[in-house]
Write an enzyme that holds these catalytic residues in place. Structure first.
Site, PDB file in Angstrom:
ATOM      1  N   HIS A  74      77.980  12.968  15.093  1.00 53.27           N
ATOM      2  CA  HIS A  74      77.428  13.970  14.176  1.00 53.27           C
ATOM      3  C   HIS A  74      75.919  13.772  14.110  1.00 53.27           C
ATOM      4  O   HIS A  74      75.409  12.938  13.365  1.00 53.27           O
ATOM      5  CB  HIS A  74      78.050  13.808  12.788  1.00 53.27           C
ATOM      6  CG  HIS A  74      77.643  14.866  11.811  1.00 53.27           C
ATOM      7  ND1 HIS A  74      78.353  15.108  10.648  1.00 53.27           N
ATOM      8  CD2 HIS A  74      76.622  15.754  11.790  1.00 53.27           C
ATOM      9  CE1 HIS A  74      77.781  16.075   9.966  1.00 53.27           C
ATOM     10  NE2 HIS A  74      76.714  16.482  10.644  1.00 53.27           N
TER      11      HIS A  74
ATOM     12  N   ALA B 123      72.842  21.639   1.981  1.00 52.41           N
ATOM     13  CA  ALA B 123      71.629  22.233   2.551  1.00 52.41           C
ATOM     14  C   ALA B 123      71.946  23.328   3.569  1.00 52.41           C
ATOM     15  O   ALA B 123      71.030  23.892   4.174  1.00 52.41           O
ATOM     16  CB  ALA B 123      70.777  21.150   3.211  1.00 52.41           C
ATOM     17  N   GLN B 124      73.228  23.651   3.755  1.00 51.43           N
ATOM     18  CA  GLN B 124      73.596  24.742   4.670  1.00 51.43           C
ATOM     19  C   GLN B 124      73.111  26.077   4.104  1.00 51.43           C
ATOM     20  O   GLN B 124      73.211  26.333   2.901  1.00 51.43           O
ATOM     21  CB  GLN B 124      75.116  24.778   4.860  1.00 51.43           C
ATOM     22  CG  GLN B 124      75.704  23.524   5.460  1.00 51.43           C
ATOM     23  CD  GLN B 124      75.611  23.495   6.969  1.00 51.43           C
ATOM     24  OE1 GLN B 124      75.335  24.499   7.614  1.00 51.43           O
ATOM     25  NE2 GLN B 124      75.853  22.324   7.544  1.00 51.43           N
TER      26      GLN B 124
ATOM     27  N   HIS C 180      82.096  20.273   3.647  1.00 48.02           N
ATOM     28  CA  HIS C 180      81.524  21.215   2.667  1.00 48.02           C
ATOM     29  C   HIS C 180      82.655  22.011   2.003  1.00 48.02           C
ATOM     30  O   HIS C 180      82.703  23.244   2.085  1.00 48.02           O
ATOM     31  CB  HIS C 180      80.511  22.124   3.351  1.00 48.02           C
ATOM     32  CG  HIS C 180      79.325  21.373   3.876  1.00 48.02           C
ATOM     33  ND1 HIS C 180      78.277  20.956   3.081  1.00 48.02           N
ATOM     34  CD2 HIS C 180      79.042  20.914   5.126  1.00 48.02           C
ATOM     35  CE1 HIS C 180      77.395  20.296   3.812  1.00 48.02           C
ATOM     36  NE2 HIS C 180      77.833  20.250   5.049  1.00 48.02           N
TER      37      HIS C 180
ATOM     38  N   ARG D   2      93.891  16.616 -14.378  1.00 47.79           N
ATOM     39  CA  ARG D   2      93.035  16.113 -13.311  1.00 47.79           C
ATOM     40  C   ARG D   2      93.678  16.366 -11.947  1.00 47.79           C
ATOM     41  O   ARG D   2      94.868  16.105 -11.766  1.00 47.79           O
ATOM     42  CB  ARG D   2      92.763  14.626 -13.510  1.00 47.79           C
ATOM     43  CG  ARG D   2      91.846  14.333 -14.691  1.00 47.79           C
ATOM     44  CD  ARG D   2      91.614  12.842 -14.856  1.00 47.79           C
ATOM     45  NE  ARG D   2      90.671  12.580 -15.938  1.00 47.79           N
ATOM     46  CZ  ARG D   2      91.003  12.500 -17.230  1.00 47.79           C
ATOM     47  NH1 ARG D   2      92.279  12.656 -17.585  1.00 47.79           N
ATOM     48  NH2 ARG D   2      90.091  12.270 -18.141  1.00 47.79           N
TER      49      ARG D   2
ATOM     50  N   ASP E 133      74.014  11.937  11.133  1.00 50.40           N
ATOM     51  CA  ASP E 133      73.729  13.261  10.555  1.00 50.40           C
ATOM     52  C   ASP E 133      72.221  13.525  10.612  1.00 50.40           C
ATOM     53  O   ASP E 133      71.660  14.197   9.747  1.00 50.40           O
ATOM     54  CB  ASP E 133      74.253  13.368   9.126  1.00 50.40           C
ATOM     55  CG  ASP E 133      74.290  14.795   8.602  1.00 50.40           C
ATOM     56  OD1 ASP E 133      74.263  15.735   9.429  1.00 50.40           O
ATOM     57  OD2 ASP E 133      74.337  14.990   7.368  1.00 50.40           O
TER      58      ASP E 133
END
Length: 395
Positions: free
Chosen positions: A61, A142-143, A197, A233, A280
């Site tokens: 990645h 941040a996409q 994400h 939960r 990343d």
């Protein structure tokens, strides 16, 4: 291919370190490990000087480095980024895209094919990792939101066809409409399906695992944790990763994205056989701090590099890392206290197994590809060997 011996090195094997051993490389493969070469060795000799020799680092990645982003869609960008990461021990890499314009993605495919095999001083490009565009807007990080959408068979089949076999993994949010069919499509075509994400719950992740999603992209970053539904939960992606024994996960061990305590927790719960270290990294890896761009120069977003990490322009969130693979190992060993053998496994054999190449890469053993890295006690890389060749950019 040259016949080479690396002598007097501490060799990292899968579960132990072989002290002051000799490694012979022949025809691009590891020929022997731990067999003394003798005085009449006919090939070249590299004195390891008591340093540590490990399998080459495999980064599954990575968005770029050295001032380049793979979505710049040029051979120069691919070659430049791969050379930067090779200097830091990465011998195999998955160039990674972002959610973006489809035409830009197709240009990236063309640049990949144009540059593959033409970077003798750079990490070997195994294939591409597509990160997006099928993400949760809530956890997009941040996409770029304008490119995020739900999986569409017409679109992902079109992208798959245009890639001409270069896609090795694809990250998506499994709770979106159409994601189950998408996961099955990826699996049927031999592509590693990864969760990223995502706002998924445990039930979503369990269903996704059944559909072929066997990897979680950058654990803790851009994903759900425990939430409340009508007061109850509900486990999110983080907890699901721990609960599903056979689920793999990535860690961005740059010392910024996750503190040592969470690195140790992930290691304790999943172990080195289920965790892969990833950079990343964006274009700022290996570059001075200051203003930069996440994604392509044409359509990317402005970011700021400070304190060893990339931030969004408003400093509200991280925007990828500026990490290199050696820093990942250094952080795990010296920051989180993980044994060197396991830290190395998480950037070598485990990612190789995730990609289905664990029978030829990821081990310092006879018969495996001669991808090797020599480094000191502080994980400073002194030599990188790819396919039996010492690259010209080693330190």
């Amino acid at each position: 291919m040259p016949l080479t011996a690396i002598i007097n090195a501490d060799v990292v094997l899968e579960n132990k370190i072989l002290r002051r051993a000799d490694v012979v490389v022949k025809d691009g493969k590891i020929h022997s490990v731990g067999v003394p070469i003798g005085n009449d060795f006919p090939g070249g000799i590299i004195d390891g000087k008591g340093l540590t020799l490990s399998p080459g680092f495999i980064d599954i990645h990575c968005h770029g480095g050295g001032g380049h982003d793979f979505m710049d869609a040029s051979a120069e960008a691919f070659i430049g980024a791969c050379e930067l990461h090779a200097r830091h021990g990465t011998t195999s890499i998955l160039p990674t895209t972002l959610a973006g314009d489809e035409d830009e993605l197709l240009d990236t495919f063309r640049a990949f094919h144009e540059s593959k095999g033409k970077n003798p001083d750079g990490a070997n490009m195994l294939g591409l990792h597509l990160e997006g565009p099928y993400f949760s807007r809530e956890y997009r990080g941040a996409q770029d939101e304008k490119y995020i959408t739900d999986p569409s068979p017409a679109q992902y089949r079109r992208i798959f066809d245009a890639a001409d076999g270069c896609i090795l993994r694809w990250s998506a949010a499994p709770e979106l409409p159409g994601s189950r069919e998408f996961g099955r499509f990826l699996t049927q075509n031999g592509i590693v399906a990864a969760i990223a994400h995502s706002s998924a719950t445990y039930d979503d992740v369990l269903a996704a695992f059944d559909d072929g999603f066997r990897l979680v992209t950058h654990l803790y970053s851009g994903m759900s944790s425990i939430t409340r539904v009508n007061g109850f939960r509900v486990p999110g992606v983080v907890e699901s990763t721990y609960l599903i024994d056979d689920m793999y996960a990535e860690l961005i061990a740059d010392g910024c994205h996750l503190p040592p305590a969470l690195l140790r927790l992930a290691y304790k719960c999943k172990g080195a056989d289920r965790l892969a270290l990833v950079t990343d990294a964006m274009r700022g890896a290996g570059m001075p701090e200051g203003e930069s761009v996440l994604g392509s120069m044409k359509r990317g977003q402005p970011v700021l590099i400070e304190n060893g990490v990339a931030y969004t322009a408003d400093r509200s969130a991280f925007a990828g890392s500026v990490c290199t693979a050696d820093r990942l190992v250094r952080t795990m060993v010296h920051g989180a206290g993980i044994p060197l053998v396991d830290a190395v496994k998480m950037i070598t054999l485990t990612p190789a197994r995730i990609l289905g190449i664990g029978r030829k890469k990821g081990r310092a053993e006879a018969g495996f590809d001669a991808d090797l890295v020599l480094f000191d006690d502080n994980i400073n890389v002194k030599m990188t060997m790819i396919g039996g060749w010492v690259i010209s950019t080693f330190k």
